[in-house]
Design an enzyme around this catalytic site. Structure first.
Site, mmCIF file in Angstrom:
data_model
loop_
_atom_site.group_PDB
_atom_site.id
_atom_site.type_symbol
_atom_site.label_atom_id
_atom_site.label_comp_id
_atom_site.label_asym_id
_atom_site.label_seq_id
_atom_site.Cartn_x
_atom_site.Cartn_y
_atom_site.Cartn_z
ATOM 1 N N HIS A 172 0.828 -1.198 0.000
ATOM 2 C CA HIS A 172 0.000 0.000 0.000
ATOM 3 C C HIS A 172 0.866 1.253 0.000
ATOM 4 C CE1 HIS A 172 0.701 -1.064 4.285
ATOM 5 N NE2 HIS A 172 0.913 0.235 4.406
ATOM 6 N N TYR A 188 -3.537 3.538 2.069
ATOM 7 C CA TYR A 188 -4.514 3.128 1.064
ATOM 8 C C TYR A 188 -3.838 2.216 0.043
ATOM 9 C CZ TYR A 188 -7.470 6.915 2.837
ATOM 10 O OH TYR A 188 -8.215 7.736 3.646
ATOM 11 N N THR A 189 -4.623 1.278 -0.491
ATOM 12 C CA THR A 189 -4.131 0.411 -1.550
ATOM 13 C C THR A 189 -4.787 0.812 -2.861
ATOM 14 O OG1 THR A 189 -3.892 -1.445 -0.018
ATOM 15 C CG2 THR A 189 -3.878 -1.964 -2.362
ATOM 16 N N CYS A 344 -8.979 -8.118 5.720
ATOM 17 C CA CYS A 344 -8.896 -6.664 5.658
ATOM 18 C C CYS A 344 -10.301 -6.083 5.789
ATOM 19 C CB CYS A 344 -8.267 -6.208 4.347
ATOM 20 S SG CYS A 344 -7.921 -4.423 4.294
#
Length: 378
Positions: A172, A188-189, A344
């Site tokens: 990420h 954030y990915t 996740c």
């Protein structure tokens, strides 16, 4: 709702696939032609390797191992290009090798091979990767694609149209925003990958009390964000396990979609994937069209089980929260199989999943997950 979804390439690669297919066909034709001539020459008792020596002395004097300028000049002086214009090949006839080498078919093939090498070396590798793990880089907002009332895809422009973000699959980036005079950092990915050039996409859900997510919602086209990376302890590679199990909630789908795409788009990667994806309402299922497309194309390698808190009438998936029964039914125990389980989602969901795994006697995740772990929590 559980879906198992075929065999085809991902969208967007048709042009490249056609180009490579035509190149492969041309190359295969040349190889077949070479083998045909080789068999004919061998049947006639002719050594094809002698063609390489045409125009050179048949019995050159022994060399000491060093090539001198005098040797080179002597070789060039004795070489006569005209010797290649009329070549008698037993059993096949007379050929002009110079004319053959300069024929349109050979020249076009050489151009195709050169162009392919250029594409692979220059265009496909692109310029230097923009990400820096130690220094903040700024990227402007190019486009905002509204997904729902509180979720959007934010597209940011890279410095050059051939640039790729260069983020390893499963990792990420850190995003920094100045809010009320303070720098706030969140992870954030991106949902884009390195087949997407010149930009990267972030899928962001804005929460009422979320500082950075609300900051995204207020961005205007041309506004910059600060990015640093790559970050993270997970990095997917082909064959990392026979099976990858996933439990995702809401925007927790973002690292999962990266890994799913990587596993499915590689025909030599035999890893299979099962995803349990939890949301509140059916309209909250993010990237559903992308997931369904992957499901339809790769039914032998990919399965999804959806879980909703508020399901519509006739819903055939899971209802409520992800339970230990859901996990036991759809996800193999990593303790007894060559598999990994990735999790996740929002902290309350992650906490509930850890409790479910403990009751099922699945391996316990570490406080900070490592790549070697059987259970990895993003």
């Amino acid at each position: 709702m559980s879906r198992g979804g075929g065999l085809a390439s991902d969208s967007g690669s048709g042009g490249l696939a056609a180009f490579l297919a035509s190149l492969l066909l041309t190359f295969a034709s040349l190889v077949a032609l070479l083998h045909y001539f080789n068999r004919k020459l061998a049947a006639a008792g002719y050594d094809i390797s002698r063609l390489i020596l045409l125009g050179l002395p048949e019995n050159p004097p022994p060399k000491s191992g060093r090539v001198t300028m005098a040797d080179l000049q002597s070789t060039l002086k004795n070489f006569n290009l005209d010797n290649l214009r009329v070549i008698e090949i037993p059993g096949l006839g007379t050929y002009n090798l110079v004319e053959f080498a300069t024929s349109p078919a050979v020249l076009i093939t050489a151009i195709i091979i050169t162009a392919t090498a250029f594409y692979a070396k220059v265009l496909h590798t692109g310029r230097a990767k923009p990400l820096n793990p130690t220094a903040w880089q700024e990227y402007p907002l190019e486009k905002k694609i509204v997904v729902s009332h509180n979720t959007a895809i934010y597209r940011f422009t890279l410095p050059h149209k051939q640039d790729v973000l260069g983020l390893p699959v499963g990792q990420h980036i850190s995003v920094s925003a100045e809010i009320n005079g303070k720098d706030i950092v969140r992870s954030y990915t991106p949902i884009s990958n390195d087949d997407d050039r010149g930009y990267f996409d972030l899928l962001i859900k804005s929460y009422e009390k979320g500082n950075v997510s609300r900051h995204f919602a207020q961005l205007k086209l041309g506004d910059n964000i600060r990015v640093k990376g790559p970050k993270g302890n997970f990095q997917y590679y082909p064959g990392i396990a026979d099976h990858i199990s996933m439990i995702a909630g809401g925007t927790g789908i973002t690292p999962m979609i990266q890994i799913i795409r990587a596993a499915l788009r590689n025909p030599f990667d035999k890893t299979t994937v099962t995803l349990i994806y939890a949301n509140v309402n059916e309209e909250d299922i993010l990237l559903k069209d992308d997931l369904e497309e992957l499901l339809d194309v790769h039914e032998a390698k990919f399965k999804i089980f959806y879980v909703l808190n508020n399901p519509p009438s006739g819903w055939k998936g899971g209802v409520g929260f992800v339970t230990k029964e859901h996990i036991k039914e759809h996800l193999p125990n990593p303790a007894t199989t060559n598999s990994k389980l990735l999790i996740c989602g929002p902290p309350p969901m992650v906490g509930a999943m850890k409790k479910n795994l403990e009751e099922l006697k699945y391996p316990a995740p570490r406080t900070v997950s490592k790549l070697v772990d059987k259970i990895f929590v993003f």
